[in-house]
Design an enzyme around this catalytic site. Structure first.
Site, PDB file in Angstrom:
ATOM      1  N   HIS A  26      20.903  27.641  54.085  1.00 23.85           N
ATOM      2  CA  HIS A  26      19.984  27.569  54.760  1.00 23.85           C
ATOM      3  C   HIS A  26      19.426  26.146  54.087  1.00 23.85           C
ATOM      4  O   HIS A  26      19.077  25.195  53.231  1.00 23.85           O
ATOM      5  CB  HIS A  26      18.951  28.767  53.536  1.00 23.85           C
ATOM      6  CG  HIS A  26      18.671  30.037  53.994  1.00 23.85           C
ATOM      7  ND1 HIS A  26      18.152  30.728  54.347  1.00 23.85           N
ATOM      8  CD2 HIS A  26      20.465  30.258  53.001  1.00 23.85           C
ATOM      9  CE1 HIS A  26      18.021  32.084  54.256  1.00 23.85           C
ATOM     10  NE2 HIS A  26      19.636  32.055  53.978  1.00 23.85           N
ATOM     11  N   CYS A  43      22.933  31.591  57.580  1.00 25.53           N
ATOM     12  CA  CYS A  43      22.912  32.141  57.549  1.00 25.53           C
ATOM     13  C   CYS A  43      23.714  32.997  58.109  1.00 25.53           C
ATOM     14  O   CYS A  43      24.292  33.806  58.453  1.00 25.53           O
ATOM     15  CB  CYS A  43      22.249  32.862  56.154  1.00 25.53           C
ATOM     16  SG  CYS A  43      22.845  33.283  54.940  1.00 25.53           S
ATOM     17  N   GLU A  99      18.699  39.857  57.392  1.00 27.20           N
ATOM     18  CA  GLU A  99      19.783  40.755  57.114  1.00 27.20           C
ATOM     19  C   GLU A  99      20.166  40.538  58.262  1.00 27.20           C
ATOM     20  O   GLU A  99      19.735  41.286  58.832  1.00 27.20           O
ATOM     21  CB  GLU A  99      20.061  42.158  56.309  1.00 27.20           C
ATOM     22  CG  GLU A  99      19.610  41.968  55.187  1.00 27.20           C
ATOM     23  CD  GLU A  99      20.478  41.357  54.613  1.00 27.20           C
ATOM     24  OE1 GLU A  99      21.203  41.348  52.896  1.00 27.20           O
ATOM     25  OE2 GLU A  99      21.450  42.186  54.932  1.00 27.20           O
ATOM     26  N   SER A 100      21.117  40.309  58.625  1.00 25.00           N
ATOM     27  CA  SER A 100      22.465  40.689  60.019  1.00 25.00           C
ATOM     28  C   SER A 100      21.906  42.179  60.271  1.00 25.00           C
ATOM     29  O   SER A 100      21.620  42.302  61.356  1.00 25.00           O
ATOM     30  CB  SER A 100      23.698  40.010  59.786  1.00 25.00           C
ATOM     31  OG  SER A 100      24.401  40.761  58.688  1.00 25.00           O
ATOM     32  N   GLU A 156      17.335  24.991  55.521  1.00 25.06           N
ATOM     33  CA  GLU A 156      15.628  24.395  56.163  1.00 25.06           C
ATOM     34  C   GLU A 156      14.952  24.595  54.574  1.00 25.06           C
ATOM     35  O   GLU A 156      13.580  24.433  54.128  1.00 25.06           O
ATOM     36  CB  GLU A 156      14.800  25.633  56.455  1.00 25.06           C
ATOM     37  CG  GLU A 156      14.366  26.908  56.081  1.00 25.06           C
ATOM     38  CD  GLU A 156      15.618  27.834  55.954  1.00 25.06           C
ATOM     39  OE1 GLU A 156      17.470  27.391  55.909  1.00 25.06           O
ATOM     40  OE2 GLU A 156      16.145  29.378  55.720  1.00 25.06           O
ATOM     41  N   ARG A 198      23.164  34.738  49.559  1.00 29.20           N
ATOM     42  CA  ARG A 198      24.262  35.679  49.854  1.00 29.20           C
ATOM     43  C   ARG A 198      24.868  35.607  50.917  1.00 29.20           C
ATOM     44  O   ARG A 198      24.924  36.023  51.563  1.00 29.20           O
ATOM     45  CB  ARG A 198      23.489  36.786  49.944  1.00 29.20           C
ATOM     46  CG  ARG A 198      23.348  37.787  48.453  1.00 29.20           C
ATOM     47  CD  ARG A 198      22.991  39.184  48.593  1.00 29.20           C
ATOM     48  NE  ARG A 198      21.873  39.194  49.182  1.00 29.20           N
ATOM     49  CZ  ARG A 198      21.772  40.269  50.044  1.00 29.20           C
ATOM     50  NH1 ARG A 198      23.441  41.015  50.284  1.00 29.20           N
ATOM     51  NH2 ARG A 198      20.901  40.358  50.860  1.00 29.20           N
TER      52      ARG A 198
END
Ligand code: GLN
Length: 178
Positions: A156, A61, A30-31, A158, A120
């Site tokens: 993402h 992200c 969550e930024s 990864e 998201r």
């Protein structure tokens, strides 16, 4: 992913963990939370200094949001590193349920498509003249960018096990390492 590629990788939680680091990955999450904790733990200023000194940083992200100069829908007081000349839109593809997988064409990684996951994620609404667009969705939406030693991906990379994006970042790190 990094350890699998033979990199001596470690988690950074405090400013002193950044000593002797050659490259930094700002992960998903969550930024808003990451941004606030960066201030609380004294990481915000030191990260900005490292970026200004040319240390390669890759934001995925939420990490991409943190690197952006601007977000169109930042929560009040959301701290950004404001280091890439891009404007992003948070949660641009909808809620968790609208998360999706897709095959991306990423010419910088070679011909084979890169299978990836958008959870998201943000999109890049605007990119300045120094920003290289590495990948777009079929409709032209920008989802991977590079500006000098900074790399940003809206997804993402990864999750699929394909290491090509990580190797691409490691080449940037090697190119500036003295
Ligand atoms: N939606 C998150 C944000 O706005 C990013 C989600 C992620 O990193 N997977 O920061």
């Amino acid at each position: 992913m990094l350890k699998g590629l033979g990199v001596d990788a470690k988690a950074v939680r405090l400013p002193e963990h950044l000593d002797e680091i050659d490259g930094i990955i700002l992960p998903g999450g969550e930024s808003t939370t990451i941004g606030k904790l960066m201030i609380v733990y004294g990481l915000h200023e030191i990260l900005q200094k490292k970026i200004a000194a040319g240390v390669p940083v890759w934001g995925t992200c939420a990490g991409l949001i943190l690197l952006a100069r601007e977000t169109d829908n930042a929560l009040a007081g959301q701290p950004l590193l404001a280091s890439m000349d891009i404007r992003v839109r948070r949660n641009a593809f909808g809620s968790q349920r609208e998360s999706f997988e897709t095959d991306l064409s990423v010419p910088a990684l070679g011909e084979a498509p890169f299978h990836t996951f958008f959870i998201r994620g943000p999109l890049v609404e605007q990119a300045g003249p120094e920003v290289e667009v590495l990948a777009t969705l079929d409709d032209g939406t920008i989802v991977a960018v590079r500006e000098g030693t900074l790399l940003g991906t809206a997804f993402h990379p990864e999750v699929s096990g394909d290491t090509r994006f990580h190797q691409y970042f490691l080449r940037i790190v090697q190119s500036v390492k003295r």
